[in-house]
Each structure stands twice: as structure tokens, then as C-alpha cells.
Design an enzyme around this catalytic site. Structure first.
Site, mmCIF file in Angstrom:
data_model
loop_
_atom_site.group_PDB
_atom_site.id
_atom_site.type_symbol
_atom_site.label_atom_id
_atom_site.label_comp_id
_atom_site.label_asym_id
_atom_site.label_seq_id
_atom_site.Cartn_x
_atom_site.Cartn_y
_atom_site.Cartn_z
ATOM 1 N N ASP A 436 135.470 104.864 1.247
ATOM 2 C CA ASP A 436 135.554 104.656 -0.202
ATOM 3 C C ASP A 436 134.171 104.736 -0.858
ATOM 4 O O ASP A 436 133.130 104.696 -0.171
ATOM 5 C CB ASP A 436 136.208 103.286 -0.465
ATOM 6 C CG ASP A 436 137.118 103.310 -1.674
ATOM 7 O OD1 ASP A 436 136.836 104.079 -2.608
ATOM 8 O OD2 ASP A 436 138.104 102.553 -1.679
ATOM 9 N N ASP A 494 144.157 106.212 -7.556
ATOM 10 C CA ASP A 494 144.628 104.870 -7.213
ATOM 11 C C ASP A 494 145.992 104.576 -7.800
ATOM 12 O O ASP A 494 146.572 103.536 -7.517
ATOM 13 C CB ASP A 494 143.627 103.813 -7.703
ATOM 14 C CG ASP A 494 142.544 103.551 -6.671
ATOM 15 O OD1 ASP A 494 142.653 104.092 -5.557
ATOM 16 O OD2 ASP A 494 141.598 102.807 -6.982
HETATM 17 C C1 GLA Z 1 139.367 101.435 -4.157
HETATM 18 C C2 GLA Z 1 140.364 102.393 -3.537
HETATM 19 C C3 GLA Z 1 141.662 101.660 -3.270
HETATM 20 C C4 GLA Z 1 141.390 100.477 -2.359
HETATM 21 C C5 GLA Z 1 140.327 99.590 -2.964
HETATM 22 C C6 GLA Z 1 139.904 98.512 -2.007
HETATM 23 O O1 GLA Z 1 139.759 101.055 -5.432
HETATM 24 O O2 GLA Z 1 140.534 103.504 -4.340
HETATM 25 O O3 GLA Z 1 142.614 102.522 -2.689
HETATM 26 O O4 GLA Z 1 140.997 100.945 -1.098
HETATM 27 O O5 GLA Z 1 139.164 100.310 -3.329
HETATM 28 O O6 GLA Z 1 138.959 97.679 -2.550
#
Ligand code: GLA
Length: 692
Positions: A436, A494
Site C-alpha cells: 500500500d 477502495d
Molecule cells: C488503504 C487501502 C485499503 C486498506 C487500508 C488499510 O486505504 O487502499 O484497501 O488496505 O489502506 O489501512
């Protein structure tokens, strides 16, 4: 002595005139076949009134030396001393198969340029420049741009923008005089990154129009631009965006640009995607195993890691056919919410007193792969790492999700991250990393950071050749062909809201083939939007990409689990087709509905998704693009994914029994679909029928 070089591949042609001056592209578009010398005369512009006295030459490295007064191909300086670059060809233009290269130099300025261009078998054209400082002191690179001319009948531009949970939103504008630049100074690709910048003929669509596109394979600061001068010259270009003084070359040092991808089609946007997807799929590093069904724990448990609960989730996952279990954020030291812990990549002993093995072994015993979430470039000021090494931070920027960025270009930081990742991957035999990157970089130089992160991916992959890495960045903020040269999948967004996803994935697919795009079935009420959608619609939406689930499976009814089991078996049956076939998207007259599909050598799958109501009482006929007109297909709805509610079967009884029609009839006449409610979809499978 000028000569013509003609390259052709997969219907795309490129004709380059080698001189006088620097090489220039006379034609980029359809394969012209054998080219007559007179093309030079035909394609050379006249001298406009009130202009330089010779025709302006828009070369592969344009400069005012040849009359070009748009953005120059290269700019830079030697300790601030002003200098117009006047590159001259040095030696012959080398041609090797479908590749072309040449060297140009400005000996007074003390710089040399190497230009490289490859027309790959897919018809994708890749261009890269390198500048070498041949002078006696420091040369600062301001810009080195990759650009190609497009003809005057490219009159419209399409680029993409977006934000968190609404990535890849299209916007169109006329291609007018002046410059349209899409700049990203976010230090990552960006939720708003265009991906592909397209110029095309009036009203071009997915299936029609002549279109030209450019993409820069880079995950740091960058720009894509289109420029049109009143003198009748237009171009598409891209470059890394460099901050003042970011690239200072000592004598003998060089800077190479990222690759720019140029792609043309006379079959609309689908034609661009077909070439780009073919290019991606021809890479030796392209994932070749079936894309496993994923269960990601994020929206199921968030930060509430509890072995019992996660094992129960693994039980349900394995029962319904999941193949890869991914433990998301929350497993490492001090990480009880998003305020602390980033940087401390050690398993949290309060939550995981026996390490991760009790979960990892459990997952493996159930026949699933194990994946783990990391955010290596980031650090919370509230972490042992930040307290011990405040000098490891890239900048003291405004906090963003309460985190800052590590300077990965520092050897100590790089070594620390490599050691942590490597030892955790080794200890737990991790199959997959969700990598990430949850903030923009600010107040920092990003070139070295981007190069260092690419190197880190590569080193980890060379130590663990079977490891797969997903590029996630608060959803889809790091999606580009640069990062995908070092990773195996991107997280599109997301949002697991299927209505939003239908659009995001449609436009994501312009550049990225579906097998590299993660898409998960979430709960009935989407966490990011609060919208409700029935299960078959959510499943139909995730089916086309690299499918998975992000839902607390322990809360499901047995009917829901059965429906998911059925969906997963449909996915496993169809993924070979979905992940190798040609993506097609119809220009459907009802803008509230989408029709898209994948066509393989023998059969095809389409999705008709209704996202909004329409003023029409009955839906428009579905005209299925891209089919072989001479073939006869039997088309029927995929029964496992029929909408739950509605009267579609009585309206259109053929849905279950099937219909047989020629490809020509399906494409041109089309067929009347049932009236679906918004947030419903129907999937159609087309199989070969016996000849009439
Ligand atoms: C980001 C990612 C999510 C998740 C969160 C975890 O927002 O895009 O899918 O993994 O971090 O903190």
C-alpha cells in the site's frame, strides 16, 4: 542525406524521415504498406505567413533550431546559464528490425541525447530518451519530453481524472490551440492520473473513430500533454516532472526518461486497449497462473485482529472456494488504528502472541495461499522507527492519514525495509504482498524515491520469485505501467460499491488488462458509499477482473454462501477466457447502462449492467460488439448470476432457453434485453452454435 524509415506492426505504421536535421515522424497511424519517397513532399508543411522562412520541423527532439516554438523536447542549464539547446544528429539513425535509435548532441552546451523507439509486435510504440552530460561541470536537467505528432483531424481529447473511491473518471474537451497538460505533483501516480491521454476524431467512442494515445510508465511526478500550434502542428507527449535542481548530472552522468507508450487505432478506444493488453500479455513477467480467488480481511474485520475470528473467516473462505487469504492492515506492532505503527514491521506480540503462524498454518492447511499487507514507504510519527530515526523521513510535510514518508533512497532505509520484508516473507512463506501507499508525497523530490522503490520491488521478487505483489495506493492511486513492471496486480479503488466499480473498471481497462485489476465482492451495503446492491450484481461486477471478496463471511446466511460458491465456480470456469480474451465495450445508447464483454477464440461473455434509470420505458437493444460476423452463437444468461428480483424471465423467456443468432445479427440488430432495475446486471455467455 535524408531517407525514409518505415516500421509496421499489427496494423500500426510509423514513417520517420531521418533528416535534414533531427529525425521527424511523417506518419504515425495506419500501416501504409510500401512507402514512396514522395511522402516527404506530401507531408511537409508549407511556410505560413509571418514565420520562419523554412517549413517548421517537429522532430523527435524538437527545438527552436528547427523552427519549433512549442514545448521543446529538452531543456536544462549549466549552473543557471541560459542556453537554448540546439541538438544535431550525430552519426546515422540505426534501425534494427522494428527499433530505431539515434544520437544527437549539442556540443556547445555539452550534452548528448540518445533516442530509442520500438514498435512492438502488438503495435505499441515505446519511446525513451537519455541525456548525457559531456561537459566539464554540472548539467541540470529541467525536462526531457517524449512526444509524437498527431494529425489535424484529431480534434478531441479524452483524459481521466478522479479522487479516492472514484478513480478513472473520463473527461473530454476539444483539442484547441495551446497546451493541455495533466500534471501530477503528488509523488505517486495519483487517483486523478489520466493513465492514457487520448486524441481522436470527432466523437470517437469505444468502437469507432481514429485515436492516438500516450501513457508514461512512471509512478512519480509526471505529466501527459497535448499541444496544438496555429502553424498546424499537433502532438501528444509525456515526461517525468522534475523539480528545479532535482536531476543534476556530473560530467559523464546521464538521466534516462521512463518509457512513454504511444498507441494508435482506427477502431476507437477498444482498439487502443487491444494493443496495450496484448503488449502487457506478451511480457515474460505477466502472471501466467489462473488468478486465484482472494479473500481480503479489510472490510471484514478492519483493525480488529483476533485469531479465532480470522480462523472462522478462513473456514468460510475455504468452504466456498477461496484460494488466497490476505491479512490486511493491523498485524504489526502498535497498529490498533491508523494513528500508529507504520514502519514497525514486526508482528504485534499483544495481538499475535505466537506470531502469525497460527493463522498462516491454518490458512495453508485449508489449501489457500497466504498474503499480507504492508505499507513499506510510510511511517507514523508515532512509531518506534520514527522515534529512533527522525532523519529517515523524506520531509516534514503536512500529516496525511497521520503518516509521513520514508526516504527509501537512503541506503539505511532501503536496507531496513528489504530486511524486514525479506525476513517476514521467508518466515511465513508469504505468497502475496498487498503493498500500500496511502498518501501523496509533498515537499520532497520524488525521482530517487521512485527509482529506489522500483529497486526494492525487484530485489524482493528476485529473492522470492514466486511472490506476487499488488500495487495498492488508497485504492487506485498507483496504477501505471511503470509500477506494473515490478508488480503483479493493482487495486482499482477502495470502493467495493459495484455501481461505482462498473465505471471505474471500464475506464481502468483502457490501459490495464482485467487479470491485473483486483475487484472484490463487498457486503450488501457498500462501506464507502452506503449504497445497497443485490448479490448477483456485486458478483457480476467482480467477475471480470481478478476476483475476490472483502466481506465478513461469518455473518452470511447459508443462501448467501451458496450463491458465492456458485459464483466462484463460474469465475473458475470462465477466468481462462476472461483473462486472455479481447475486452470490448459497446457504445450503448442508454448512458445509464453499460455493456461490456470479453471475446475469446470460441466463446464470449458479456455483462449488461444497469446503473441508473432511463427516461425510456424499455431498454435499448443490446448490440454485442466484436463478434465474428460469420459465426453462429448460442447466447444465454448465466443462470448462477441472474438478478434476484424483477420480471425478466417472463419478459424474455429466451434468457434461460437460449437463442441462436449469427455474430452479424448480434452485432448489428442486437437483442432486446429485459427491463432490469438500477444496480442489476445480467451476464450472457455466447458459445459456438452449429452451422445453420
Ligand atoms: C488503504 C487501502 C485499503 C486498506 C487500508 C488499510 O486505504 O487502499 O484497501 O488496505 O489502506 O489501512
Amino acid at each position: 542525406m535524408s531517407e525514409l524509415i518505415s516500421l509496421a506492426a499489427n496494423g500500426t505504421g510509423l514513417v520517420v524521415e531521418t533528416g535534414p536535421g533531427l529525425p521527424r515522424v511523417l506518419h504515425w497511424g495506419a500501416d501504409l504498406g510500401p512507402v514512396d519517397e514522395d511522402l516527404v513532399l506530401a507531408a511537409t508543411p508549407g511556410v505560413p505567413p509571418s514565420s520562419v522562412d523554412t517549413p517548421i520541423r517537429l522532430t523527435l527532439l524538437p527545438s527552436s533550431r528547427e523552427g519549433w516554438l512549442g514545448r521543446p523536447g529538452a531543456s536544462g542549464h549549466r549552473d543557471g546559464s541560459f542556453q537554448h539547446l540546439r541538438p544535431e544528429l550525430l552519426g546515422p539513425v540505426a534501425v534494427d528490425g522494428n527499433s530505431l535509435s539515434f544520437t544527437a548532441a549539442d556540443s556547445a552546451a555539452g550534452v548528448e541525447f540518445h533516442v530509442e523507439l520500438h514498435l512492438d509486435p502488438s503495435g505499441v510504440l515505446r519511446v525513451r530518451h537519455e541525456v548525457v552530460n559531456t561537459g566539464a561541470d554540472t548539467w541540470t536537467v529541467d525536462a526531457l519530453r517524449l512526444l509524437l505528432p498527431v494529425p489535424a483531424h484529431a480534434v478531441e481529447l479524452l483524459d481521466l481524472t478522479g479522487r479516492w473511491c472514484r478513480e478513472r473518471s473520463p473527461q473530454r474537451s476539444p483539442f484547441l490551440h495551446g497546451l493541455r497538460a495533466r500534471e501530477s505533483r503528488r509523488g505517486r501516480t495519483g487517483h486523478d492520473a489520466t493513465g492514457l491521454l487520448v486524441a481522436g476524431t470527432d466523437g470517437f467512442g469505444f468502437r469507432h473513430g481514429e485515436v492516438w494515445g500516450v501513457h508514461l510508465a512512471w509512478s512519480g511526478n509526471h505529466e501527459h500533454f497535448a499541444e496544438r500550434l496555429p502553424e498546424g502542428l499537433s502532438l501528444l507527449g509525456a515526461s517525468e516532472l522534475l523539480d528545479p535542481g532535482e536531476i543534476r548530472l556530473a560530467p559523464g552522468e546521464s538521466y534516462a526518461t521512463p518509457w512513454a507508450f504511444f498507441v494508435w487505432s482506427d477502431q476507437g478506444l477498444d482498439g487502443l486497449s487491444a494493443r496495450l493488453h496484448a503488449w502487457m500479455r506478451a511480457r515474460t513477467s505477466h502472471p501466467s497462473t489462473p488468478r486465484p480467488v482472494v479473500l481480503n480481511t479489510w472490510e471484514a474485520v478492519y483493525f480488529n485482529h483476533d485469531l479465532g475470528r480470522l480462523r472462522a473467516l478462513a473456514d468460510r473462505a475455504a468452504e466456498i472456494g477461496v484460494e488466497r487469504f490476505v491479512l490486511d492492515d493491523g498485524w504489526f506492532r502498535g497498529r490498533r488504528d491508523d494513528s500508529a505503527g507504520l514502519g514497525d514491521w514486526f508482528v504485534d506480540s499483544d495481538v499475535w502472541p505466537d506470531g502469525l503462524s497460527p493463522l498462516v498454518d491454518y490458512v495453508r492447511d485449508k489449501g489457500m495461499q497466504f498474503g499480507l499487507w504492508f505499507e513499506p514507504e510510510m511511517v507514523n510519527p508515532d512509531s518506534d522507527l520514527a522515534r529512533a530515526h527522525p532523519d529517515w523521513l523524506l520531509a516534514d510535510a503536512l500529516p496525511w492519514r497521520r503518516q509521513q514518508v520514508l526516504n527509501v533512497a537512503l541506503p539505511a532505509v532501503y536496507d531496513y525495509l528489504l530486511e524486514r520484508l525479506d525476513s517476514l516473507v521467508t518466515e511465513y512463506r508469504i505468497d502475496y504482498i498487498k503493498w500500500d501507499h496511502n498518501r501523496d508525497l509533498m515537499e520532497s523530490l520524488t525521482h530517487d524515491q521512485t527509482v529506489a522503490v522500483y529497486r526494492l520491488f525487484d530485489e524482493l521478487r528476485s529473492r522470492h520469485p514466486a511472490l506476487e505483489i499488488e500495487s495498492c495506493s488508497s485504492g487506485g492511486a498507483r496504477v501505471d505501467l511503470g509500477v506494473l513492471a515490478h508488480t503483479d496486480r493493482v487495486w482499482a479503488s477502495d470502493t467495493n460499491d459495484a455501481v461505482e466499480r462498473q465505471r471505474i473498471q471500464r475506464w481502468m481497462g483502457l490501459l490495464i488488462p482485467p487479470e491485473l485489476v483486483g475487484s472484490h465482492v463487498g457486503p450488501p451495503e457498500a462501506h464507502t458509499t452506503g449504497r445497497f446492491a443485490e448479490l448477483p450484481f456485486r458478483c457480476a461486477t467482480a467477475l471480470f477482473n481478478h476476483a475476490g471478496l472483502e466481506w465478513d463471511l461469518t455473518s452470511l446466511s447459508s443462501e448467501e454462501l451458496d450463491a458465492l460458491t456458485a459464483w466462484i465456480s463460474v469465475y473458475k470456469r470462465l477466468r481462462g477466457l476472461l483473462h486472455t480474451g479481447v475486452t470490448v465495450r459497446a457504445d450503448h445508447p442508454d448512458h445509464g447502462s453499460l455493456l461490456h464483454g470479453v471475446i475469446g477464440p470460441d466463446h464470449a461473455v458479456f455483462c449488461y449492467a444497469r446503473l441508473e434509470t432511463s427516461p425510456d420505458a424499455l431498454p435499448a437493444r443490446l448490440r454485442f460488439p466484436g463478434l465474428d460476423p460469420t459465426r453462429r452463437y448460442t447466447i444465454r444468461a448465466i443462470p448462477e448470476l441472474l438478478p434476484v428480483s424483477g420480471h425478466f424471465v417472463t419478459q424474455t423467456p429466451w434468457i434461460t432457453t437460449g437463442l441462436t443468432l449469427s455474430g452479424a445479427a448480434l452485432t448489428h440488430t442486437g437483442l432486446q434485453p429485459p427491463l432490469l432495475a438500477p444496480s442489476q446486471a445480467m451476464l450472457f455467455e455466447l458459445t459456438p452454435a452449429s452451422p445453420a
